[in-house]
Every structure is written in C-alpha cells, then in structure tokens.
Design an enzyme around this catalytic site. Structure first.
Site, short mmCIF file in Angstrom:
data_model
loop_
_atom_site.label_atom_id
_atom_site.label_comp_id
_atom_site.label_asym_id
_atom_site.label_seq_id
_atom_site.Cartn_x
_atom_site.Cartn_y
_atom_site.Cartn_z
N SER A 1 28.53 -5.36 9.41
CA SER A 1 29.43 -6.44 8.99
C SER A 1 29.66 -7.41 10.14
CB SER A 1 30.77 -5.87 8.53
OG SER A 1 30.57 -4.89 7.53
N LYS B 1 24.59 5.12 11.65
CA LYS B 1 24.84 3.95 12.51
C LYS B 1 26.05 4.17 13.41
CE LYS B 1 25.59 -0.64 13.32
NZ LYS B 1 26.99 -0.66 13.56
N ASP B 2 27.11 4.77 12.85
CA ASP B 2 28.32 5.06 13.63
C ASP B 2 28.29 6.54 13.98
OD1 ASP B 2 29.89 2.40 13.37
OD2 ASP B 2 29.18 2.82 11.35
N GLY C 1 23.53 -1.47 4.34
CA GLY C 1 23.88 -0.15 4.87
C GLY C 1 24.83 0.57 3.94
N HIS C 2 25.86 -0.15 3.51
CA HIS C 2 26.80 0.44 2.54
C HIS C 2 26.07 0.76 1.23
CE1 HIS C 2 29.57 -2.29 4.98
NE2 HIS C 2 30.09 -1.10 5.18
N GLY D 1 34.61 -2.79 3.72
CA GLY D 1 34.23 -4.00 3.00
C GLY D 1 33.19 -4.82 3.75
N HIS E 1 27.17 -4.51 2.74
CA HIS E 1 25.80 -4.92 3.03
C HIS E 1 24.84 -3.78 2.68
CE1 HIS E 1 26.36 -2.35 6.47
NE2 HIS E 1 27.29 -3.14 7.00
N VAL F 1 20.37 1.76 8.17
CA VAL F 1 19.58 0.73 7.51
C VAL F 1 19.44 -0.44 8.48
CG1 VAL F 1 19.49 -0.89 5.57
CG2 VAL F 1 20.34 1.45 5.23
P1 AMP Z 1 32.26 0.20 7.75
O1 AMP Z 1 32.51 -0.61 6.53
O2 AMP Z 1 31.62 -0.58 8.87
O3 AMP Z 1 33.45 1.01 8.19
O4 AMP Z 1 31.15 1.27 7.36
C1 AMP Z 1 31.32 2.12 6.26
C2 AMP Z 1 30.23 3.15 6.28
O5 AMP Z 1 28.97 2.51 6.21
C3 AMP Z 1 30.26 3.99 7.57
O6 AMP Z 1 29.99 5.34 7.24
C4 AMP Z 1 29.12 3.38 8.35
O7 AMP Z 1 28.52 4.27 9.26
C5 AMP Z 1 28.16 3.00 7.25
N1 AMP Z 1 27.21 1.98 7.72
C6 AMP Z 1 27.51 0.80 8.31
N2 AMP Z 1 26.38 0.15 8.64
C7 AMP Z 1 25.35 0.94 8.28
C8 AMP Z 1 23.92 0.84 8.38
N3 AMP Z 1 23.32 -0.22 8.91
N4 AMP Z 1 23.19 1.86 7.90
C9 AMP Z 1 23.78 2.95 7.35
N5 AMP Z 1 25.10 3.11 7.23
C10 AMP Z 1 25.88 2.12 7.69
#
Ligand code: AMP
Length: 279
Positions: free
Chosen positions: A186, A149-150, A36-37, A31, A34, A176
């Site tokens: 986030s 990113k991760d 990236g998501h 959640g 942004h 992104v």
């Molecule tokens: P999270 O909500 O932080 O667990 O991220 C969910 C997914 O979004 C994971 O696969 C992250 O690697 C991806 N993600 C988070 N930030 C970015 C970003 N800036 N660019 C691309 N993917 C992202």
C-alpha cells in the site's frame, strides 16, 4: 457480500457460519487493497466455507511520527476488491468500535521485537499483536491468513498463537511482486515515478544475497554483504538494515541455511519500504 461495522453483527454472522459447519477464514488488512491482499483472500476463499476480511487502520501500531493520518484509505475500492475475491463478510469498523478507549491491557512482544522492525519502529509489533489478538477473538476463525511480506509480523503472530494458546491456525502466503520484483505494498502509492524505479533495488539486493547463498556462501556476513553492496550502490536508496535471520525468532543467523529470512528495510525518498526473501 455483507458489510458490517459492529462487533456484534460480526460475531453473530461468524457464529451462524460455524453452526452451519463452515470453516471460517479470516484476512485482516489495513485496506488500500492490492494484489498481495487479493492473494490472501483467494487462498482463504479456496480453503474455507466462510471468508471474513477486516479493513482497519490500527492506530496502536503506528508511531507518533509515522503515517497514520496519511495512510491511504479508499473504502469503495476496498469493498469492490473484497467482493470480487468472493469475501462473504467485510468488517469495516470505526476506530471507536475496536478501541472505544485506548486499551489498558496490551500485549508486549519480547526479544522478537528487539530486532529489525521492532527496533526501527518501537511499539509497532506490540500494537500489531494487540490488534490481531482482538480481531482473532472477534472473528474466531479456523484459519487466519498473513503475508510473508511482513515476515517479522508473521513470526510475532505465530508466536502469540503458540504462547497464548489461541485456537486459530495461522497460514502464511508468499509475497506477491510487481513484474520488476518490487513487493506490492500500500505504501508504494507514496513513491514518485523516479522513486518507484529506484525501489526495485530492494528486491534486486535480496536476490543478490540469495544468489550468493545459492553459489555456496554460508557465512551470513557474506550473504548480507552481497545484498547490502547492491543497496548501498543504488541511487536515492537509504538502507536501514540488511539481515539474515531465523524465520521464527529473528535472531541473527550463525551459518546461512535454507529457510532463513534475508530481510531488508530502506528509505526511498521519504517512504520506508521493507522486503525479504527466504533462502
Ligand atoms: P496490510 O494491509 O499492509 O496490513 O497487510 C495485510 C496483510 O496482507 C498482511 O498479512 C500482509 O503481510 C499482507 N501483504 C501485504 N503485502 C503483501 C504482498 N505483497 N504479498 C503478500 N501478502 C502481502
């Protein structure tokens, strides 16, 4: 867009999609959605007949001193982003739906978690692997989308799918960034205006390392030093690690080569940020 909170409704909807012959794309998130998501969701939308996204802040992947309680949560804003990206099904389970009791059986990541994020955050990658395994079982996607990113998380998920014969295809999406290079995250919401400015040092440092490689440096230490020097000279930034590693095993590079990951983690104020570039 349909919104469900139970695994039973989720399973029924994805079964129905598969029976219609639709490919199922899955984007797992925590959640605070942004850009990236959104990139992951857009890619999933382009490649699948049916798109499922989950929003679940997984307690298993947070350490006792980490930000589980304060992690940003905004259900209505998340639903608006999911709908705008054409998501078919939003799965927003309560904690007790995914983990009715703490799981007795968990995945443990091997040597891949003995480095970088795994060292800095003991148990984190085990918690990620365990929840991703469960979500992949619940959703049963043809393709699941993860951000570069991760990078270490991505490597863990890829290896889990390979080692344990999950039938899902894992799709990696590029990082992104904000216009000034900061990777969208986030956790950027924790930064003050001054810290936000200072946080640009991470990408500037990684770019300096990549530039050293492009200029012909092949000694991993030299590539890392180019990045570390910039990070150490940046005010208000406390580097944790800078490392050039193999993208699959996260073992240290012996010789700098295209395709390797130059990864960093640093504290800006009280916020720990990670980022990486691919050589
Ligand atoms: P999270 O909500 O932080 O667990 O991220 C969910 C997914 O979004 C994971 O696969 C992250 O690697 C991806 N993600 C988070 N930030 C970015 C970003 N800036 N660019 C691309 N993917 C992202």
């Amino acid at each position: 867009m349909r919104e469900v909170a139970s695994s039973a409704e989720l399973g029924a909807a994805t079964d129905a999609a598969r029976q219609r012959g639709a490919g199922v794309g899955f984007v797992p998130t925590m959640g605070a959605l942004h850009a990236g998501h959104r990139a992951l969701l857009a890619r999933a939308r382009a490649e699948n007949g049916f798109v499922v996204a989950s929003v679940f802040v997984n307690p298993l992947q947070f350490g006792p001193a980490e930000d589980l309680a304060s992690y940003p949560r905004d259900r209505e804003a998340d639903l608006a982003v999911l709908a705008a990206e054409g998501t078919d099904l939003a799965f927003l389970p309560a904690e007790g739906e995914v983990w009715p009791s703490p799981p007795e059986i968990r995945l443990r990541v091997g040597g891949l978690a003995d480095r970088l994020e795994g060292l800095a955050r003991p148990g984190h990658l085990d918690g990620v692997a365990t929840v991703v395994a469960k979500l992949l079982h619940l959703v049963g996607p043809s393709r699941a989308y993860f951000g570069q990113k991760d990078a270490q998380q991505l490597a863990v998920v890829r290896r889990m799918v390979e080692d344990l014969a999950f039938p899902n295809q894992i799709v990696a999406c590029p990082t992104v960034r904000e216009p000034d290079g900061l990777a969208v995250s986030s956790r950027n919401a924790y930064l003050s205006a001054t810290e936000r400015e200072r946080a640009t040092a991470l990408y500037r440092a990684l770019s300096a390392g990549r530039d050293a490689f492009r200029a012909g440096r092949r000694d991993p230490g030299a590539v890392e030093a180019a990045a570390r020097d910039l990070l150490e000279g940046a005010p208000g930034v406390e580097p944790d690690y800078v490392a050039l590693v193999d993208p699959a095993t996260f073992e240290p590079a012996k010789q700098a080569e295209a395709g390797q990951v130059l990864a960093t983690a640093a504290r800006v104020g009280r916020t720990r940020l990670i980022d990486n570039v691919i050589l």
